[in-house]
Design a protein around this motif. Structure first.
Motif, PDB file in Angstrom:
ATOM      1  N   GLY A 194      -2.748  15.641   6.731  1.00 34.71           N
ATOM      2  CA  GLY A 194      -1.802  15.916   5.643  1.00 34.71           C
ATOM      3  C   GLY A 194      -0.711  16.850   6.094  1.00 34.71           C
ATOM      4  O   GLY A 194      -0.965  17.816   6.813  1.00 34.71           O
ATOM      5  N   GLU A 195       0.553  16.575   5.696  1.00 32.64           N
ATOM      6  CA  GLU A 195       1.705  17.386   6.065  1.00 32.64           C
ATOM      7  C   GLU A 195       2.629  17.543   4.862  1.00 32.64           C
ATOM      8  O   GLU A 195       2.728  16.642   4.016  1.00 32.64           O
ATOM      9  CB  GLU A 195       2.474  16.753   7.224  1.00 32.64           C
ATOM     10  CG  GLU A 195       1.686  16.645   8.520  1.00 32.64           C
ATOM     11  CD  GLU A 195       2.502  16.008   9.633  1.00 32.64           C
ATOM     12  OE1 GLU A 195       3.686  15.702   9.393  1.00 32.64           O
ATOM     13  OE2 GLU A 195       1.940  15.805  10.734  1.00 32.64           O
ATOM     14  N   GLU A 206       2.805  14.312   2.776  1.00 35.25           N
ATOM     15  CA  GLU A 206       2.297  13.147   3.509  1.00 35.25           C
ATOM     16  C   GLU A 206       0.796  13.328   3.721  1.00 35.25           C
ATOM     17  O   GLU A 206       0.354  14.312   4.300  1.00 35.25           O
ATOM     18  CB  GLU A 206       3.008  13.016   4.848  1.00 35.25           C
ATOM     19  CG  GLU A 206       4.523  12.853   4.713  1.00 35.25           C
ATOM     20  CD  GLU A 206       5.221  12.891   6.060  1.00 35.25           C
ATOM     21  OE1 GLU A 206       4.514  13.111   7.079  1.00 35.25           O
ATOM     22  OE2 GLU A 206       6.445  12.735   6.118  1.00 35.25           O
ATOM     23  N   GLN A 207       0.020  12.391   3.270  1.00 38.94           N
ATOM     24  CA  GLN A 207      -1.425  12.466   3.375  1.00 38.94           C
ATOM     25  C   GLN A 207      -1.964  11.093   3.776  1.00 38.94           C
ATOM     26  O   GLN A 207      -1.493  10.072   3.268  1.00 38.94           O
ATOM     27  CB  GLN A 207      -2.070  12.885   2.045  1.00 38.94           C
ATOM     28  CG  GLN A 207      -1.584  14.217   1.518  1.00 38.94           C
ATOM     29  CD  GLN A 207      -2.317  14.634   0.279  1.00 38.94           C
ATOM     30  OE1 GLN A 207      -3.537  14.798   0.298  1.00 38.94           O
ATOM     31  NE2 GLN A 207      -1.562  14.817  -0.804  1.00 38.94           N
ATOM     32  N   GLY A 393      -2.685   5.795  12.581  1.00 37.42           N
ATOM     33  CA  GLY A 393      -3.108   6.167  11.240  1.00 37.42           C
ATOM     34  C   GLY A 393      -2.219   5.584  10.169  1.00 37.42           C
ATOM     35  O   GLY A 393      -1.160   5.008  10.441  1.00 37.42           O
ATOM     36  N   GLU A 394      -2.632   5.746   8.968  1.00 34.60           N
ATOM     37  CA  GLU A 394      -1.919   5.288   7.783  1.00 34.60           C
ATOM     38  C   GLU A 394      -1.923   6.427   6.779  1.00 34.60           C
ATOM     39  O   GLU A 394      -2.960   7.066   6.564  1.00 34.60           O
ATOM     40  CB  GLU A 394      -2.604   4.063   7.187  1.00 34.60           C
ATOM     41  CG  GLU A 394      -1.858   3.418   6.044  1.00 34.60           C
ATOM     42  CD  GLU A 394      -0.645   2.626   6.496  1.00 34.60           C
ATOM     43  OE1 GLU A 394       0.217   2.348   5.650  1.00 34.60           O
ATOM     44  OE2 GLU A 394      -0.554   2.305   7.716  1.00 34.60           O
ATOM     45  N   GLN A 395      -0.725   6.674   6.177  1.00 35.15           N
ATOM     46  CA  GLN A 395      -0.646   7.763   5.231  1.00 35.15           C
ATOM     47  C   GLN A 395       0.335   7.425   4.099  1.00 35.15           C
ATOM     48  O   GLN A 395       1.139   6.498   4.208  1.00 35.15           O
ATOM     49  CB  GLN A 395      -0.197   9.046   5.932  1.00 35.15           C
ATOM     50  CG  GLN A 395       1.198   8.993   6.527  1.00 35.15           C
ATOM     51  CD  GLN A 395       1.545  10.251   7.300  1.00 35.15           C
ATOM     52  OE1 GLN A 395       0.703  11.091   7.555  1.00 35.15           O
ATOM     53  NE2 GLN A 395       2.810  10.388   7.695  1.00 35.15           N
ATOM     54  N   TYR A 396       0.260   8.207   3.068  1.00 33.85           N
ATOM     55  CA  TYR A 396       1.153   8.044   1.912  1.00 33.85           C
ATOM     56  C   TYR A 396       2.129   9.200   1.910  1.00 33.85           C
ATOM     57  O   TYR A 396       1.735  10.363   1.964  1.00 33.85           O
ATOM     58  CB  TYR A 396       0.353   8.036   0.607  1.00 33.85           C
ATOM     59  CG  TYR A 396       1.214   7.935  -0.624  1.00 33.85           C
ATOM     60  CD1 TYR A 396       1.708   6.717  -1.054  1.00 33.85           C
ATOM     61  CD2 TYR A 396       1.529   9.095  -1.348  1.00 33.85           C
ATOM     62  CE1 TYR A 396       2.503   6.629  -2.191  1.00 33.85           C
ATOM     63  CE2 TYR A 396       2.319   9.015  -2.474  1.00 33.85           C
ATOM     64  CZ  TYR A 396       2.811   7.779  -2.898  1.00 33.85           C
ATOM     65  OH  TYR A 396       3.602   7.711  -4.025  1.00 33.85           O
ATOM     66  N   GLY A 410       6.343   6.290  -0.207  1.00 32.98           N
ATOM     67  CA  GLY A 410       5.197   5.389  -0.214  1.00 32.98           C
ATOM     68  C   GLY A 410       4.440   5.346   1.109  1.00 32.98           C
ATOM     69  O   GLY A 410       4.453   6.285   1.912  1.00 32.98           O
ATOM     70  N   ALA A 411       3.779   4.224   1.317  1.00 28.54           N
ATOM     71  CA  ALA A 411       2.907   4.091   2.485  1.00 28.54           C
ATOM     72  C   ALA A 411       3.716   4.000   3.766  1.00 28.54           C
ATOM     73  O   ALA A 411       4.759   3.350   3.797  1.00 28.54           O
ATOM     74  CB  ALA A 411       2.009   2.874   2.338  1.00 28.54           C
TER      75      ALA A 411
END
Length: 562
Positions: A194-195, A206-207, A393-396, A410-411
């Motif tokens: 997370g950022e 961003e997580q 990785g994948e984050q929102y 978004g993603a």
């Protein structure tokens, strides 16, 4: 005069001692009846029949004076002495001094040597009693009822029960497990990231999650695994080496105990002769033909024979327990042994030394240690090659990209790849140490071969000496001593020789028989050591060439060997 009387006493005693069995291949001379003693006696006390017990496998059967089996001069048989010519008008049972107010001390009923004991007293002073006449303890009486054990029995027990062989096999299993562990691929890392996380009206940040994997390059996993595979082969040779150590110790302990068992029979035979001499000297004292010094000297000889007999029994018990221990048995009862000391192995000494230097498990294990060191060196040279570090990785992303209406980013995906640069640490120290270890292992092979050559040289000479000694005892010394004893005895019977020389020749014959047993034992011991590559230490813990650590290539993201 006293010497002649004592001489007659001992000759008479030697003729009176009868035994029913002898050791196989251990023929004892049959003493002859002195004519002079037969002429002197017209009536004697009836002798008690002996019912000796002997160790199984130790044939004490009676033979003629000159009949030989395996060992010349070692025939423990004697002629029938049940009948002696009595002296006219002399009833030895009712002679003055043959009875005492003190009760007689009888030998145990089941004793291998049973003799009616005499009250110790001096004819000149019947009230003066010197010492006692207790029988020698029969420590092996119960042993005789047990079945005899052969060498194969103890080798089989050692293979199954000796813990050092199991320990050596455990080292092989450990190295196999370490090899498997060293070749395992490093585990991936899964985590959260997370950022720029903010609260309130912004609600951005961003997580997401990621997966990270280290890719091992340069074939380092295979090289690490090969180190322990080579170590496993070394430990497998260690199992063979430890088996030789155990078999060597078991076989040596068996023949040492077998020699101790034979010595018991020799001492037992001599004790029987001395006990009969006590009976005879008391009978002669009753008729005035022996005095106190004669009696005391005879009793001294008998007491010394008792001490030697008991010592021989205890030595056998000690040797047997040592044999049982190296065979992996803690509570194994002392039993007779079945085997023969005759004919030690025939060994070509020079060929055997060459075989030890070339094929000894110690040499082969040292050579395998070179392979282990070379595997470590190869791995050390490859270790500087860096691993590839991959991360995806994948984050929102909650950051707004437009307002009214609010539309977040978004993603989104991310990826990274990295590699360490071997700029300063190129594993220089470990490579240098591994290179030195290779050279050290090679020199260790040479050292092991020279050490074995150094150790086998005295064994070879001792083997040759003991074989030569045993052969001389068998073919030269004992036959000559036997013949000398017979000739001295005949001269004494013809009143042409004093008995002390007969006694000396008899003692010499017994000493040669004991020496022959010792030479045979040494010949067997040296031959067994050479046949088993001079390896010993059947109860010492085997050592592994590798590390005992089980913390290698731990299941962590780094994937390196710790």
């Amino acid at each position: 005069m006293k010497i002649s009387i004592l001489a007659a006493t001992l000759v008479f005693a030697a003729n009176a001692h009868a035994q029913d069995q002898t050791m196989p291949g251990m023929q004892m001379p049959a003493p002859q009846k002195p004519a002079a003693t037969q002429r002197q006696h017209t009536k004697t006390v009836p002798k008690q029949k002996h019912a000796p017990q002997t160790m199984p496998g130790m044939d004490m059967s009676q033979h003629g004076d000159h009949q030989q089996q395996n060992m010349p001069g070692m025939d423990m048989s004697q002629h029938d002495h049940g009948a002696q010519e009595p002296m006219d008008g002399m009833d030895m049972q009712h002679m003055k001094g043959m009875h005492s107010a003190s009760p007689e001390v009888q030998a145990p009923a089941n004793s291998s040597i049973t003799h009616p004991t005499m009250t110790l007293q001096e004819p000149e002073d019947p009230a003066h009693i010197t010492g006692s006449n207790l029988p020698a303890p029969e420590l092996l009486k119960e042993v005789l009822s047990r079945p005899p054990r052969a060498l194969a029995d103890f080798l089989s027990m050692a293979d199954k029960s000796n813990p050092t062989i199991a320990l050596a096999n455990a080292l092989v299993q450990r190295s196999a497990a370490q090899a498997r562990q060293a070749g395992l691929y490093p585990n991936p890392t899964v985590g959260y990231q997370g950022e720029q996380i903010r609260g309130g009206s912004y609600g951005g940040g961003e997580q997401g999650g990621f997966v990270q994997q280290n890719i091992v390059l340069g074939g380092k996993l295979g090289l690490r695994r090969d180190i322990y595979n080579q170590q496993k082969r070394s430990d497998e040779i260690g199992v063979e080496e430890q088996t030789f150590r155990v078999h060597n110790d078991v076989t040596q302990a068996f023949y040492s105990a077998l020699a101790a068992q034979a010595l018991v029979e020799v001492r037992r035979h001599l004790l029987g002769v001395t006990l009969d001499a006590i009976e005879t000297v008391h009978q002669l004292a009753n008729v005035g033909q022996a005095d106190a010094p004669d009696i005391l000297q005879t009793e001294v000889e008998a007491e010394q024979a008792k001490v030697d007999y008991v010592t021989a029994q205890r030595q056998y018990m000690q040797s047997f327990r040592a044999l049982a221990s190296v065979s992996g048995q803690r509570d194994f009862p002392v039993s007779p042994l079945s085997g023969s000391l005759e004919n030690p192995p025939q060994i070509d000494a020079e060929q055997q030394v060459n075989n030890i230097i070339a094929n000894s498990p110690e040499v082969r294990r040292a050579q395998q240690e070179v392979a282990v060191a070379e595997a470590r060196f190869k791995d050390a040279k490859r270790e500087p090659i860096p691993d590839l570090q991959l991360r995806v990785g994948e984050q929102y992303n909650g950051e707004l990209v437009r307002e009214n209406p609010d539309i977040p980013a978004g993603a989104q995906s991310f990826a990274s790849a990295g590699i360490s640069v071997p700029l300063w640490n190129r594993n220089q120290g470990n490579k240098g140490a591994a290179s030195v270890e290779v050279e050290r292992a090679r020199q260790s092979v040479v050292r092991t071969q020279l050490y074995l050559q150094h150790e086998t040289a005295p064994l070879v000479q001792s083997y040759e000496s003991s074989r030569f000694e045993a052969d001389r005892y068998k073919t030269q010394l004992i036959p000559r001593a036997q013949r000398a004893y017979e000739l001295y005895l005949k001269k004494y019977q013809a009143m042409a020789q004093a008995y002390p020389q007969v006694l000396v020749s008899q003692r010499t014959l017994f000493q040669l028989q004991v020496g022959y047993l010792s030479a045979l034992r040494d010949a067997w011991s040296n031959a067994i050591a050479l046949q088993n590559f001079t390896l010993s230490g059947g109860l010492q813990e085997p050592q592994s060439s590798g590390s005992s650590s089980t913390s290698l290539n731990l299941p962590a993201a780094s994937g390196g060997i710790e």
